[in-house]
Design a protein around this motif. Sequence first.
Motif, PDB file in Angstrom:
ATOM      1  N   GLY A 128       0.832  -1.213   0.000  1.00 12.41           N
ATOM      2  CA  GLY A 128       0.000   0.000   0.000  1.00 12.41           C
ATOM      3  C   GLY A 128       0.858   1.251   0.000  1.00 12.41           C
ATOM      4  N   VAL A 129       0.404   2.298  -0.636  1.00 13.47           N
ATOM      5  CA  VAL A 129       1.162   3.556  -0.659  1.00 13.47           C
ATOM      6  C   VAL A 129       1.144   4.209   0.717  1.00 13.47           C
ATOM      7  CG1 VAL A 129       1.346   5.840  -1.693  1.00 13.47           C
ATOM      8  CG2 VAL A 129       0.513   3.936  -3.048  1.00 13.47           C
ATOM      9  N   ASN A 130      -0.019   4.175   1.350  1.00 14.18           N
ATOM     10  CA  ASN A 130      -0.164   4.789   2.671  1.00 14.18           C
ATOM     11  C   ASN A 130      -0.421   3.714   3.709  1.00 14.18           C
ATOM     12  OD1 ASN A 130       0.116   7.342   1.601  1.00 14.18           O
ATOM     13  ND2 ASN A 130      -2.088   7.724   1.449  1.00 14.18           N
ATOM     14  N   VAL A 131      -0.179   4.059   4.941  1.00 21.69           N
ATOM     15  CA  VAL A 131      -0.439   3.129   6.032  1.00 21.69           C
ATOM     16  C   VAL A 131      -0.960   3.938   7.221  1.00 21.69           C
ATOM     17  CG1 VAL A 131       1.973   3.234   6.820  1.00 21.69           C
ATOM     18  CG2 VAL A 131       0.578   1.269   7.437  1.00 21.69           C
ATOM     19  N   THR A 132      -1.893   3.358   7.943  1.00 15.07           N
ATOM     20  CA  THR A 132      -2.484   4.063   9.081  1.00 15.07           C
ATOM     21  C   THR A 132      -2.133   3.320  10.363  1.00 15.07           C
ATOM     22  OG1 THR A 132      -4.283   4.844   7.696  1.00 15.07           O
ATOM     23  CG2 THR A 132      -4.660   4.880  10.068  1.00 15.07           C
ATOM     24  N   VAL A 133      -1.574   4.044  11.325  1.00 19.21           N
ATOM     25  CA  VAL A 133      -1.176   3.424  12.598  1.00 19.21           C
ATOM     26  C   VAL A 133      -1.576   4.340  13.762  1.00 19.21           C
ATOM     27  CG1 VAL A 133       0.781   2.123  11.657  1.00 19.21           C
ATOM     28  CG2 VAL A 133       1.142   4.471  12.465  1.00 19.21           C
ATOM     29  N   ASN A 134      -1.446   3.798  14.963  1.00 23.78           N
ATOM     30  CA  ASN A 134      -1.679   4.600  16.162  1.00 23.78           C
ATOM     31  C   ASN A 134      -0.365   5.224  16.598  1.00 23.78           C
ATOM     32  OD1 ASN A 134      -4.509   4.206  16.849  1.00 23.78           O
ATOM     33  ND2 ASN A 134      -3.937   2.051  17.098  1.00 23.78           N
ATOM     34  N   GLY A 135      -0.262   6.511  16.432  1.00 24.89           N
ATOM     35  CA  GLY A 135       0.942   7.212  16.852  1.00 24.89           C
ATOM     36  C   GLY A 135       0.765   7.786  18.242  1.00 24.89           C
ATOM     37  N   PRO A 136       1.822   8.386  18.791  1.00 22.63           N
ATOM     38  CA  PRO A 136       1.758   8.976  20.131  1.00 22.63           C
ATOM     39  C   PRO A 136       0.649  10.029  20.237  1.00 22.63           C
ATOM     40  CG  PRO A 136       4.018   8.886  19.362  1.00 22.63           C
ATOM     41  CD  PRO A 136       3.163   8.492  18.204  1.00 22.63           C
ATOM     42  N   ASN A 137       0.323  10.705  19.124  1.00 23.40           N
ATOM     43  CA  ASN A 137      -0.698  11.743  19.174  1.00 23.40           C
ATOM     44  C   ASN A 137      -2.012  11.303  18.548  1.00 23.40           C
ATOM     45  OD1 ASN A 137       1.247  13.523  20.295  1.00 23.40           O
ATOM     46  ND2 ASN A 137       2.083  13.785  18.229  1.00 23.40           N
ATOM     47  N   GLY A 138      -2.215   9.999  18.448  1.00 24.34           N
ATOM     48  CA  GLY A 138      -3.470   9.506  17.883  1.00 24.34           C
ATOM     49  C   GLY A 138      -3.264   8.841  16.537  1.00 24.34           C
ATOM     50  N   VAL A 139      -4.361   8.516  15.893  1.00 24.04           N
ATOM     51  CA  VAL A 139      -4.305   7.803  14.613  1.00 24.04           C
ATOM     52  C   VAL A 139      -3.670   8.689  13.554  1.00 24.04           C
ATOM     53  CG1 VAL A 139      -5.700   6.770  12.789  1.00 24.04           C
ATOM     54  CG2 VAL A 139      -6.303   6.389  15.194  1.00 24.04           C
ATOM     55  N   VAL A 140      -2.751   8.116  12.795  1.00 22.92           N
ATOM     56  CA  VAL A 140      -2.031   8.903  11.809  1.00 22.92           C
ATOM     57  C   VAL A 140      -1.842   8.078  10.525  1.00 22.92           C
ATOM     58  CG1 VAL A 140       0.162   8.202  12.849  1.00 22.92           C
ATOM     59  CG2 VAL A 140       0.101  10.229  11.408  1.00 22.92           C
ATOM     60  N   THR A 141      -1.996   8.750   9.375  1.00 26.96           N
ATOM     61  CA  THR A 141      -1.761   8.093   8.085  1.00 26.96           C
ATOM     62  C   THR A 141      -0.450   8.618   7.512  1.00 26.96           C
ATOM     63  OG1 THR A 141      -4.093   7.724   7.637  1.00 26.96           O
ATOM     64  CG2 THR A 141      -2.646   7.781   5.733  1.00 26.96           C
ATOM     65  N   LEU A 142       0.424   7.683   7.157  1.00 30.46           N
ATOM     66  CA  LEU A 142       1.753   8.050   6.654  1.00 30.46           C
ATOM     67  C   LEU A 142       1.966   7.435   5.280  1.00 30.46           C
ATOM     68  CD1 LEU A 142       3.753   6.277   9.460  1.00 30.46           C
ATOM     69  CD2 LEU A 142       3.142   8.689   9.562  1.00 30.46           C
ATOM     70  N   ARG A 143       2.962   7.939   4.587  1.00 30.77           N
ATOM     71  CA  ARG A 143       3.461   7.208   3.413  1.00 30.77           C
ATOM     72  C   ARG A 143       4.025   5.911   3.951  1.00 30.77           C
ATOM     73  NH1 ARG A 143       7.435   6.995   0.793  1.00 30.77           N
ATOM     74  NH2 ARG A 143       6.905   6.384  -1.308  1.00 30.77           N
ATOM     75  N   ASN A 144       3.685   4.812   3.352  1.00 29.37           N
ATOM     76  CA  ASN A 144       4.125   3.511   3.852  1.00 29.37           C
ATOM     77  C   ASN A 144       5.634   3.337   3.631  1.00 29.37           C
ATOM     78  OD1 ASN A 144       4.498   0.879   4.518  1.00 29.37           O
ATOM     79  ND2 ASN A 144       3.020   0.030   3.046  1.00 29.37           N
ATOM     80  N   PRO A 145       6.408   3.251   4.720  1.00 27.35           N
ATOM     81  CA  PRO A 145       7.863   3.139   4.544  1.00 27.35           C
ATOM     82  C   PRO A 145       8.289   1.774   3.986  1.00 27.35           C
ATOM     83  CG  PRO A 145       7.309   2.904   6.863  1.00 27.35           C
ATOM     84  CD  PRO A 145       6.022   3.241   6.150  1.00 27.35           C
ATOM     85  N   LEU A 146       7.350   0.810   3.902  1.00 29.28           N
ATOM     86  CA  LEU A 146       7.679  -0.492   3.297  1.00 29.28           C
ATOM     87  C   LEU A 146       7.382  -0.504   1.798  1.00 29.28           C
ATOM     88  CD1 LEU A 146       6.245  -2.933   5.992  1.00 29.28           C
ATOM     89  CD2 LEU A 146       8.658  -2.597   5.423  1.00 29.28           C
TER      90      LEU A 146
END
Length: 587
Positions: free
Chosen positions: A192-210
């Motif tokens: 996937g291009v993006n990935v959504t995870v639980n970060g320290p400040n809540g749910v965050v969508t990032l560019r997928n580093p994989l």
Amino acid sequence: MARGRRMQRVGSTIVCVILAAAAIAAAAAQPTATTNSGTPIPVVGVKTGIDANSGQRPARQNINSLWARGGPQWDLYILALSELQAVDETDELSYFALAGIHGLPHSAWNGVEQVDGAPSSRGYCPHGEVLFSTWHRPYVALFEQTLVSHAARIAQKYPVKVAPTYKAAAQTLRQPYWDWASDPELPPAATGVNVTVNGPNGVVTLRNPLYSYRFQRVDVEATFGGSLAAFPETWRCRASGEALANNSTASNEGLAHVAGDLMSDVYDVFTRTTTFDAMAYDEWRGSSFENPHNIVHSASSCSGTMSSIDWSAFDPLFMLHHCNIDRLVAMWQAINYKTPMFTTTANSTGQFGTPPGTAITADSPLKPFFDENLVLHTSNSVAAISKFGYTYPEIDDWSTTPEELATSLRAQVNGLYSHNQRIVDLATSSSFQQPRPPHRDDQPGGGDQTQTSYYTAEIQVNRSEISLPATVNLVIDGLVVGRMAILGMPCEGFASVSLPLRDTLLQGNLSLQNMAPQTVIPFLQQNLTMEIRASDGTPIPVSSTPSLQLEVQELDFMPRVNGSTFPVFGNATRWPIAIRQSDNCEG
Ligand SMILES: *[C@@H]1O[C@H](CO)[C@@H](O)[C@H](O)[C@H]1NC(C)=O
Ligand SMILES: *[C@@H]1O[C@H](CO)[C@@H](O)[C@H](O)[C@H]1NC(C)=O
Ligand SMILES: *[C@@H]1O[C@H](CO)[C@@H](O)[C@H](O)[C@H]1NC(C)=O
Ligand SMILES: *[C@@H]1O[C@H](CO)[C@@H](O)[C@H](O)[C@H]1NC(C)=O
Ligand SMILES: *[C@@H]1O[C@H](CO)[C@@H](O)[C@H](O)[C@H]1NC(C)=O
Ligand SMILES: *[C@@H]1O[C@H](CO)[C@@H](O)[C@H](O)[C@H]1NC(C)=O
Ligand SMILES: *[C@@H]1O[C@H](CO)[C@@H](O)[C@H](O)[C@H]1NC(C)=O
Ligand SMILES: *[C@@H]1O[C@H](CO)[C@@H](O)[C@H](O)[C@H]1NC(C)=O
Ligand SMILES: *[C@@H]1O[C@H](CO)[C@@H](O)[C@H](O)[C@H]1NC(C)=O
């Protein structure tokens, strides 16, 4: 059509950088042992999360399990990898600098300089030689310790309520692996291009580093040269019309083609190799993990980043792939615990820190990796995975004896990788009740045991004759029955492989193993053909490779007697086979 003995070469298509005198560095300094911070960075692995009483170490996990489970370790893994990729590329511990140890940019890392006579056309990674298996162990451990240090810092930032959970998750986090022989498709986590995870400040969508690594200094990186230099990020199979990487369908088609080879080859190495050297790298008449390793590099990315030794380490798939190679080697070592390291002397093929022809033993330095005493690691110093504070799900070496562990591992290897083999379990298989025509009835004391045959193909070719990377396929009636992948480094000397001939050779429902050499060998002599393909699929005529050699080997074979043993191989008989061009390449 038998191959002619024309001495023609594919001259104009040879892209391999020949180790010319001009490419060999002039006098170079001795290691200066200086880095950004002035002292070498030691490779020690991760020391957290280890049970002080039992000695139990956290396992590196299967990437597909880590992804499917989600939760704090998945969050931390993705956030840490993302943060690592954002570290400035001039930092020694940036994603870029770590990836750059392997191939390009062919410069010193950790203060370990090039030496007299060492090629400037290569990075530090050894391939096609015994250090292939040991060098990548501290390499993955270095990446892992760096990754986990990011995860540990990120874990501190979570809200008080969940911080303890995240801190604990970071302590047992390790680099995951991709078991491509069991799961021959790109890990879904990496597509996937993006990935959504639980970060320290809540749910965050990032560019997928994989998904890919984006070069930060495209202008600088483009100057490294080579066909991949123009791309601003790593790519696998490009979708048509896109500048960049994404056609997971195409990657998975490539992997599906080789899935049978990957599983057969891995099982073959586990069951047939008895020496570390044979397991560790491809040599004449040896079956090693290097060939399936090469196949994955080639098949997963069309002719993209992973297919080039110079660039492959920049693709985030690389560490998942090499973590798996390390796992296979570690499992092999635990099964063969009486001979877990090589004791031979070999010739180096030459890397950035090592001139070609250097005598290599298990005490030779694995440049540029220093241990905790700031002495360079050696194959002997990295022989045990416990050194670096991790294990694999299959390996429990703290509460079992070596023999118990070996038995358990044989059972796990049978469970994971033996499906392609018609290796019957004598005790339980109903297929064994079927009539089996053993071709030998004169075995002294054979009694109730059935000895059959196992067939392999031994291939050898002078790399200089082929435009690399390339694949040499064995073909019968349009079906590929074995595959040798040759990467672009080294680009000279002989590439060799021993391939199990797969049961694609079934005639009716009879397995090859049930067939006597008097039947099999004439069949192969008449019907076994070869094709060579460049990484983009272009056929290379076998007539352009006068050094190409093919033998078929028949080994006496005793099927495994139960699920926790391996089959037993006996004496070998070999037949040369004329090199014949497969029809697939003609016209
Ligand atoms: C890349 O491929 C994955 C898996 O097929 C898909 O989920 C994703 O949307 C694709 N991205 C693009 C930009 O096409
Ligand atoms: C990925 O996330 C970025 C930024 O949030 C967004 O612009 C983009 O559309 C997303 N891409 C996909 C394929 O979801
Ligand atoms: C992706 O690859 C598949 C298989 O090679 C192909 O059929 C498809 O057209 C490709 N998709 C794109 C968008 O290029
Ligand atoms: C190592 O390489 C050198 C030079 O190519 C050669 O003279 C020597 O015989 C080789 N040694 C072995 C053990 O193959
Ligand atoms: C391989 O082929 C090249 C070019 O034909 C030749 O120069 C070289 O000596 C060969 N290498 C070996 C090991 O035979
Ligand atoms: C092979 O086995 C399959 C199922 O086991 C059976 O359907 C088929 O008829 C068999 N073929 C031959 C040629 O015996
Ligand atoms: C070669 O293959 C053909 C087609 O399967 C078969 O008829 C022939 O008998 C084979 N040759 C030998 C020597 O077995
Ligand atoms: C499997 O066979 C081996 C070798 O004969 C024997 O030592 C072992 O006890 C057997 N294991 C089981 C579970 O039957
Ligand atoms: C293997 O070959 C050797 C030498 O020919 C012979 O002495 C030995 O009995 C053979 N072993 C088996 C298991 O057939």
